[in-house]
Write an enzyme that holds these catalytic residues in place. Sequence first.
Site, short mmCIF file in Angstrom:
data_model
loop_
_atom_site.label_atom_id
_atom_site.label_comp_id
_atom_site.label_asym_id
_atom_site.label_seq_id
_atom_site.Cartn_x
_atom_site.Cartn_y
_atom_site.Cartn_z
N VAL A 88 0.84 -1.19 0.00
CA VAL A 88 0.00 0.00 0.00
C VAL A 88 0.87 1.24 0.00
O VAL A 88 1.84 1.33 0.75
CB VAL A 88 -0.90 0.02 1.25
CG1 VAL A 88 -1.81 1.23 1.23
CG2 VAL A 88 -1.73 -1.24 1.33
N CYS A 89 0.53 2.19 -0.86
CA CYS A 89 1.27 3.45 -0.90
C CYS A 89 0.34 4.55 -0.44
O CYS A 89 -0.55 4.97 -1.16
CB CYS A 89 1.75 3.71 -2.33
SG CYS A 89 2.57 5.29 -2.50
N ILE A 90 0.53 4.98 0.80
CA ILE A 90 -0.34 6.02 1.35
C ILE A 90 0.53 6.84 2.30
O ILE A 90 1.42 6.33 2.96
CB ILE A 90 -1.56 5.38 2.04
CG1 ILE A 90 -2.53 6.43 2.59
CG2 ILE A 90 -1.16 4.41 3.12
CD1 ILE A 90 -3.84 5.83 3.05
#
Lengths: 165, 521
Positions: A88-90
């Site tokens: 996940v890229c957050i």
Amino acid sequence: MNSVASKRLFQEYKHLTTDPPEGITAGPVNEDDLFLWEALIQGPEGTPYEGGIFPAELKFPKDYPLMPPTMKFQTDIWHPNVYPNGTVCISILHAPGEDPNHYEQASERWSPIQSVEKILISVMSMIAEPNDESPANVDAARMWRERKPDFDKRVKADVRRSLGL
Amino acid sequence: MDGSFDIPDPSDWLETPLKGFSDLENALHCDICKEFYDTPMITSCCHTFCSKCIRTCLSANGKCPSCQTSDQASKLRNNWVLQTIVDQFLTARPAALEVARKEKVQAEQAKKPGKRKRAVLDSDDIAQAEQDGRTTRSKSRRLAASQTSEPEAVEISDSDGDEEYAPEQQPDDGLIECLLGCGKRMKAEEMGAHIDRCEEEKQQEQANRAKSRTPVNSFSSRPAPAQNTKASERISELSYSMLTEAKLRQKLRDAGVPNWGSKQLMIKRHMEWVNLWNANCDSKGRRSRNELVRDLDAWERTQGGRAPNQNGLSSTIMRKDFDGTGWATSHGQDFGRLIADAKRRKNNPATEESRPKDVDTVEVAAKSAPGPDTDGSSILPPNSSQTSRQPEHNFPETERPYENNLEAIASIRQKVEAANAGRHIEPVMNAGFDNEPVNGETTPTQAENPVEPPRGAQNPSLLGQSHFGMSERGSMSRHDRSGSECELPGHLQSSPMKVPMFAMPQRPISDVDGGGDMAER
């Protein structure tokens, strides 16, 4: 052996079990090792992900909560902000400090006052509202921007498949 | 949720009528450790955290975790009022929670058709409590007071201590109470002497009360001038980049802190020590140095140099994504060999038998995945090549066991080159051995054959099956050589013993396909 990190993780685990946010379940895979968690996130209602259950793995560093955990979905999820391998890229999962690309403000990034609960809630809202400014999955981002019906169709198919329908 | 091991949690309040207390309790938690504030400190940006928490954060990146404003540990100030609130809340909490839980039970009972309790309770209060789910303190006190069966509930609600003191009725015993109001009773004639004493006592008492009252609102714990001087005991972080490793080591030794490990580790350890020490200076209940050293040791075991491993996962737990089947498939050969080895050794404990097998396994290991262990009893590394193709041999071999032996490496390279030249013969040799089930339980490799004398006698027939002169001759000649000695039982032991370790591969590699003979010619 009781480190700051494991104490805090236990505290968060307890909080998440007694008062879990809606659509989110999370806890250590094995209570002997508080540094590896599994989380289940429900696809938000009113989005193509609705009805899906997305299992993810959270890995915590030894110096948690100074440094953020990493999160990786265990199933295929077609989303602009999820790498094809599930990571996940957050912004909330990014180590404290300034973003070299100035995409995100320091206040959006990880800080020890954040928590697993806040991460999971952020991920849930990220699923509902992708951020295509700095996509992790470029193909998905382009599809989402240019061919929304196709995107929805593909996501729904993925969800159905993951449920074994 | 009941029990002596019950850990306080804000959610405890959610199942009681006092739901608002959950938020109150959350407000008394540090945002970093998510526990009750322990020695709260206020930053220059007016955020409050536990002393240890904020010190750790500031030493990590020098910014307030809440607003990302730069700050320094030296600018932190104690938030004594908050400390008092937390302490008092924690004192009052168990009793308050008990009352709240009882009240819930009562409310539920009141809802039941029987409604036995309603007669006792003020029905308006109960109804209101049910309605809005929360009660004011005065209301809950009234409620509690109306419950005659729970006298302790009344005491608890009195714990804020501002209740009026209701004097008891004076007993009619002919004694007079002290005129100065100390409460003592005495005969009239003693009064004069008492009053003198009482005056002194009262003054003393007042002084005492001033002291004894302060723990309640914690004025005494405020850093009085005496504590301010103690603040100078705080140690400051060093400018680590300016220090050489040796100097840093010296500093750590001076501080009485372990000074082993790399510079990076020593810096981390010193920062941890500074934070532990200064947080202790901030707190009102100082702990001994030994306790701090113990804390540092706990840090060492969890995050420092003696932490379990790099990723923070304990090594006893198998990774979730560990590919068990893949590992089993890729190492099935090795497992099979080890099992066969063990069985054979069990069946033939004689050394004459086991010795050549040892050589055998060494060669197998050298061929498929050479490792430093010669008994083949350890599992080979996962990335080692499982096939016995030549080009893959030289990498691991040159990397590991013969690393320091240039002569051996040169020799191996030479043989490998030679072997590569004649590699096309290899599969046929394999086929020949496959037909021969002599060594079924071990991996059939060409190398085993010439060195293993017990099979020497069978070799001629075996080799007769292969149809190329060169390798046949090569193997034959070798066999002839060993065959002649093969008659001597002593040779079985001496031959493997004579060969130096680094030279081991020379034989198998040269034997593989007669390449050795080619090179000779």
